[in-house]
Design a protein around this motif. Sequence first.
Motif, PDB file in Angstrom:
ATOM      1  N   LEU A  64      13.660   1.596  -6.804  1.00  0.00           N
ATOM      2  CA  LEU A  64      13.385   0.455  -7.673  1.00  0.00           C
ATOM      3  C   LEU A  64      12.486  -0.510  -6.910  1.00  0.00           C
ATOM      4  O   LEU A  64      12.890  -1.052  -5.872  1.00  0.00           O
ATOM      5  CB  LEU A  64      14.682  -0.236  -8.094  1.00  0.00           C
ATOM      6  CG  LEU A  64      15.720   0.659  -8.789  1.00  0.00           C
ATOM      7  CD1 LEU A  64      16.935  -0.173  -9.191  1.00  0.00           C
ATOM      8  CD2 LEU A  64      15.126   1.367 -10.004  1.00  0.00           C
ATOM      9  N   VAL A  65      11.269  -0.697  -7.419  1.00  0.00           N
ATOM     10  CA  VAL A  65      10.274  -1.495  -6.709  1.00  0.00           C
ATOM     11  C   VAL A  65       9.715  -2.551  -7.664  1.00  0.00           C
ATOM     12  O   VAL A  65       8.951  -2.218  -8.578  1.00  0.00           O
ATOM     13  CB  VAL A  65       9.121  -0.630  -6.161  1.00  0.00           C
ATOM     14  CG1 VAL A  65       8.250  -1.451  -5.213  1.00  0.00           C
ATOM     15  CG2 VAL A  65       9.660   0.618  -5.465  1.00  0.00           C
ATOM     16  N   PRO A  66      10.086  -3.818  -7.480  1.00  0.00           N
ATOM     17  CA  PRO A  66       9.589  -4.856  -8.385  1.00  0.00           C
ATOM     18  C   PRO A  66       8.171  -5.272  -8.041  1.00  0.00           C
ATOM     19  O   PRO A  66       7.752  -5.244  -6.880  1.00  0.00           O
ATOM     20  CB  PRO A  66      10.567  -6.006  -8.145  1.00  0.00           C
ATOM     21  CG  PRO A  66      10.996  -5.823  -6.709  1.00  0.00           C
ATOM     22  CD  PRO A  66      11.029  -4.328  -6.479  1.00  0.00           C
ATOM     23  N   ALA A  67       7.431  -5.683  -9.064  1.00  0.00           N
ATOM     24  CA  ALA A  67       6.173  -6.398  -8.841  1.00  0.00           C
ATOM     25  C   ALA A  67       6.521  -7.834  -8.455  1.00  0.00           C
ATOM     26  O   ALA A  67       7.671  -8.265  -8.604  1.00  0.00           O
ATOM     27  CB  ALA A  67       5.331  -6.374 -10.128  1.00  0.00           C
ATOM     28  N   PRO A  68       5.554  -8.605  -7.968  1.00  0.00           N
ATOM     29  CA  PRO A  68       5.863  -9.996  -7.602  1.00  0.00           C
ATOM     30  C   PRO A  68       6.429 -10.805  -8.764  1.00  0.00           C
ATOM     31  O   PRO A  68       7.163 -11.773  -8.547  1.00  0.00           O
ATOM     32  CB  PRO A  68       4.502 -10.549  -7.161  1.00  0.00           C
ATOM     33  CG  PRO A  68       3.737  -9.342  -6.699  1.00  0.00           C
ATOM     34  CD  PRO A  68       4.177  -8.237  -7.596  1.00  0.00           C
ATOM     35  N   TRP A  69       6.104 -10.431 -10.001  1.00  0.00           N
ATOM     36  CA  TRP A  69       6.561 -11.183 -11.173  1.00  0.00           C
ATOM     37  C   TRP A  69       7.743 -10.530 -11.886  1.00  0.00           C
ATOM     38  O   TRP A  69       8.178 -11.029 -12.913  1.00  0.00           O
ATOM     39  CB  TRP A  69       5.403 -11.355 -12.156  1.00  0.00           C
ATOM     40  CG  TRP A  69       4.568 -10.122 -12.283  1.00  0.00           C
ATOM     41  CD1 TRP A  69       4.836  -9.004 -13.009  1.00  0.00           C
ATOM     42  CD2 TRP A  69       3.325  -9.883 -11.616  1.00  0.00           C
ATOM     43  NE1 TRP A  69       3.854  -8.070 -12.847  1.00  0.00           N
ATOM     44  CE2 TRP A  69       2.892  -8.591 -12.007  1.00  0.00           C
ATOM     45  CE3 TRP A  69       2.520 -10.642 -10.753  1.00  0.00           C
ATOM     46  CZ2 TRP A  69       1.700  -8.035 -11.542  1.00  0.00           C
ATOM     47  CZ3 TRP A  69       1.341 -10.080 -10.299  1.00  0.00           C
ATOM     48  CH2 TRP A  69       0.939  -8.800 -10.692  1.00  0.00           C
ATOM     49  N   THR A  70       8.249  -9.420 -11.370  1.00  0.00           N
ATOM     50  CA  THR A  70       9.433  -8.813 -11.987  1.00  0.00           C
ATOM     51  C   THR A  70      10.630  -9.737 -11.807  1.00  0.00           C
ATOM     52  O   THR A  70      10.917 -10.180 -10.692  1.00  0.00           O
ATOM     53  CB  THR A  70       9.736  -7.446 -11.358  1.00  0.00           C
ATOM     54  OG1 THR A  70       8.584  -6.611 -11.454  1.00  0.00           O
ATOM     55  CG2 THR A  70      10.913  -6.777 -12.059  1.00  0.00           C
ATOM     56  N   GLY A 114       3.457   6.152  -6.170  1.00  0.00           N
ATOM     57  CA  GLY A 114       2.916   5.348  -5.085  1.00  0.00           C
ATOM     58  C   GLY A 114       2.136   4.135  -5.537  1.00  0.00           C
ATOM     59  O   GLY A 114       1.905   3.213  -4.755  1.00  0.00           O
ATOM     60  N   ILE A 115       1.705   4.117  -6.801  1.00  0.00           N
ATOM     61  CA  ILE A 115       0.952   2.971  -7.308  1.00  0.00           C
ATOM     62  C   ILE A 115       1.938   1.855  -7.624  1.00  0.00           C
ATOM     63  O   ILE A 115       2.855   2.047  -8.423  1.00  0.00           O
ATOM     64  CB  ILE A 115       0.159   3.340  -8.570  1.00  0.00           C
ATOM     65  CG1 ILE A 115      -0.759   4.541  -8.321  1.00  0.00           C
ATOM     66  CG2 ILE A 115      -0.645   2.139  -9.057  1.00  0.00           C
ATOM     67  CD1 ILE A 115      -1.434   5.072  -9.572  1.00  0.00           C
ATOM     68  N   PRO A 116       1.798   0.682  -7.020  1.00  0.00           N
ATOM     69  CA  PRO A 116       2.748  -0.401  -7.283  1.00  0.00           C
ATOM     70  C   PRO A 116       2.586  -0.958  -8.692  1.00  0.00           C
ATOM     71  O   PRO A 116       1.489  -0.916  -9.273  1.00  0.00           O
ATOM     72  CB  PRO A 116       2.394  -1.444  -6.221  1.00  0.00           C
ATOM     73  CG  PRO A 116       0.969  -1.172  -5.895  1.00  0.00           C
ATOM     74  CD  PRO A 116       0.774   0.301  -6.034  1.00  0.00           C
ATOM     75  N   ALA A 117       3.664  -1.495  -9.242  1.00  0.00           N
ATOM     76  CA  ALA A 117       3.634  -2.010 -10.608  1.00  0.00           C
ATOM     77  C   ALA A 117       2.655  -3.162 -10.767  1.00  0.00           C
ATOM     78  O   ALA A 117       2.104  -3.376 -11.849  1.00  0.00           O
ATOM     79  CB  ALA A 117       5.040  -2.439 -11.029  1.00  0.00           C
ATOM     80  N   SER A 118       2.407  -3.915  -9.710  1.00  0.00           N
ATOM     81  CA  SER A 118       1.470  -5.039  -9.800  1.00  0.00           C
ATOM     82  C   SER A 118       0.064  -4.577 -10.144  1.00  0.00           C
ATOM     83  O   SER A 118      -0.732  -5.338 -10.697  1.00  0.00           O
ATOM     84  CB  SER A 118       1.448  -5.823  -8.482  1.00  0.00           C
ATOM     85  OG  SER A 118       1.022  -4.987  -7.419  1.00  0.00           O
ATOM     86  N   ALA A 119      -0.258  -3.331  -9.859  1.00  0.00           N
ATOM     87  CA  ALA A 119      -1.598  -2.810 -10.118  1.00  0.00           C
ATOM     88  C   ALA A 119      -1.847  -2.533 -11.598  1.00  0.00           C
ATOM     89  O   ALA A 119      -2.995  -2.468 -12.022  1.00  0.00           O
ATOM     90  CB  ALA A 119      -1.836  -1.529  -9.310  1.00  0.00           C
ATOM     91  N   PHE A 120      -0.761  -2.374 -12.385  1.00  0.00           N
ATOM     92  CA  PHE A 120      -0.968  -2.050 -13.798  1.00  0.00           C
ATOM     93  C   PHE A 120      -0.175  -2.931 -14.767  1.00  0.00           C
ATOM     94  O   PHE A 120      -0.162  -2.662 -15.967  1.00  0.00           O
ATOM     95  CB  PHE A 120      -0.679  -0.559 -14.082  1.00  0.00           C
ATOM     96  CG  PHE A 120       0.641  -0.044 -13.561  1.00  0.00           C
ATOM     97  CD1 PHE A 120       1.811  -0.226 -14.275  1.00  0.00           C
ATOM     98  CD2 PHE A 120       0.698   0.639 -12.362  1.00  0.00           C
ATOM     99  CE1 PHE A 120       3.013   0.275 -13.810  1.00  0.00           C
ATOM    100  CE2 PHE A 120       1.895   1.141 -11.878  1.00  0.00           C
ATOM    101  CZ  PHE A 120       3.067   0.951 -12.603  1.00  0.00           C
ATOM    102  N   THR A 121       0.493  -3.978 -14.265  1.00  0.00           N
ATOM    103  CA  THR A 121       1.245  -4.856 -15.176  1.00  0.00           C
ATOM    104  C   THR A 121       0.809  -6.319 -15.100  1.00  0.00           C
ATOM    105  O   THR A 121       1.333  -7.137 -15.866  1.00  0.00           O
ATOM    106  CB  THR A 121       2.754  -4.782 -14.893  1.00  0.00           C
ATOM    107  OG1 THR A 121       3.038  -5.321 -13.595  1.00  0.00           O
ATOM    108  CG2 THR A 121       3.266  -3.349 -14.972  1.00  0.00           C
ATOM    109  N   GLU A 122      -0.123  -6.651 -14.229  1.00  0.00           N
ATOM    110  CA  GLU A 122      -0.524  -8.056 -14.076  1.00  0.00           C
ATOM    111  C   GLU A 122      -1.094  -8.610 -15.375  1.00  0.00           C
ATOM    112  O   GLU A 122      -1.924  -7.985 -16.033  1.00  0.00           O
ATOM    113  CB  GLU A 122      -1.557  -8.202 -12.964  1.00  0.00           C
ATOM    114  CG  GLU A 122      -1.931  -9.646 -12.676  1.00  0.00           C
ATOM    115  CD  GLU A 122      -2.841  -9.786 -11.472  1.00  0.00           C
ATOM    116  OE1 GLU A 122      -3.054 -10.944 -11.038  1.00  0.00           O
ATOM    117  OE2 GLU A 122      -3.335  -8.761 -10.953  1.00  0.00           O
ATOM    118  N   GLY A 123      -0.622  -9.791 -15.738  1.00  0.00           N
ATOM    119  CA  GLY A 123      -1.141 -10.486 -16.903  1.00  0.00           C
ATOM    120  C   GLY A 123      -0.570 -10.037 -18.228  1.00  0.00           C
ATOM    121  O   GLY A 123      -0.910 -10.608 -19.270  1.00  0.00           O
ATOM    122  N   LEU A 124       0.312  -9.038 -18.231  1.00  0.00           N
ATOM    123  CA  LEU A 124       0.885  -8.570 -19.484  1.00  0.00           C
ATOM    124  C   LEU A 124       1.971  -9.536 -19.970  1.00  0.00           C
ATOM    125  O   LEU A 124       2.653 -10.184 -19.178  1.00  0.00           O
ATOM    126  CB  LEU A 124       1.457  -7.167 -19.320  1.00  0.00           C
ATOM    127  CG  LEU A 124       0.436  -6.073 -18.971  1.00  0.00           C
ATOM    128  CD1 LEU A 124       1.111  -4.725 -18.827  1.00  0.00           C
ATOM    129  CD2 LEU A 124      -0.680  -6.005 -20.016  1.00  0.00           C
TER     130      LEU A 124
END
Length: 326
Positions: free
Chosen positions: A152-158, A119-129
């Motif tokens: 399959l759920v992309p972050a805004p930067w995927t 349930g935790i979106p990828a944007s919460a743990f991949t930002e700035g990497l």
Amino acid sequence: MISGHIAIVGCGLVGRAWAIVFARAGREVRLFDAAPGAAEAARRQIERDLASLAQQGLIDRPEPILARIAIAATLAQALDGAAYAQENVFERLDIKKAVFAEIDRVIGSGTIVGSSSSGIPASAFTEGLRSQARYLVAHPVNPPYLIPVVELVPAPWTAPETVAEIRALMEAVGQVPVEMSREIEGFILNRLQAVLLMEAWRLVEEGYASAEDVDRTVSHGLGMRWAFMGPFETIDLNAPGGVADYARRLGPLYQRIAASRAQHKVWDEPLIAKVEAQRRAKLPADRLAERGEWRDRRLMALAIHKREAEREDEARAARDGGKAAP
């Protein structure tokens, strides 16, 4: 399809199930877990799970599959040359952040990483990497070697090509990917499940039905259809004129039901205790693992049945000149 081995990062229940998915499909797999002995224990459990699958006729021989699963001593070793890595660590934001930061330090330029986050979106743990364009959520239903859907759920930067490549990979290894256009907490599956669970808890809380009878309603009612079709196809087939006809006939009923639940209550401790007592009367706590094994045997039987049904549909379509089976 992307080439290279598959890295499994985190070898608990979900990680070892993912290992079976990829190795069963012919991919080389490397297991890594930071906990001492965890990867070795996972491989031993995988051996037992493969034996069960062979016994049920879902695989031919477990030995070649197990031979494709190796253990990596370090995260860097697991990721070195990997086409794809599936992260399966504990569902907690601080842990996800720490693991992805470590992945980002050692990942190669060609590796894509999917998180099994529920349930935790990828944007919460991949930002700035550094490699954030190659990170996304690839959330399974456990065990994925028996239940094939993958969100399959992309972050805004995927990057779009990241999603496309992983969709192709998942299809190639026998999974059924479903793709979200953008993030929302809980994704598709858990948001649908949340609504059903909310009403299930309320029906028990207010004394309309027992937990057992709510379960029976799903397992012997809704679930019978949902094993083969989703909610939209279900209602499309439940009115003579299809989904629009169904909406006109029963829409007012559903609107009244929705209006009757204006407040969405949190499951409080007294309610949890009530349902817990009902469940433990039905299934003592020391038999939970045994019942879990029963569930997996039933899922195996259902998987066999669905596979046979799909083959019949494909054969019928071929006889009908390529038209979809009814």
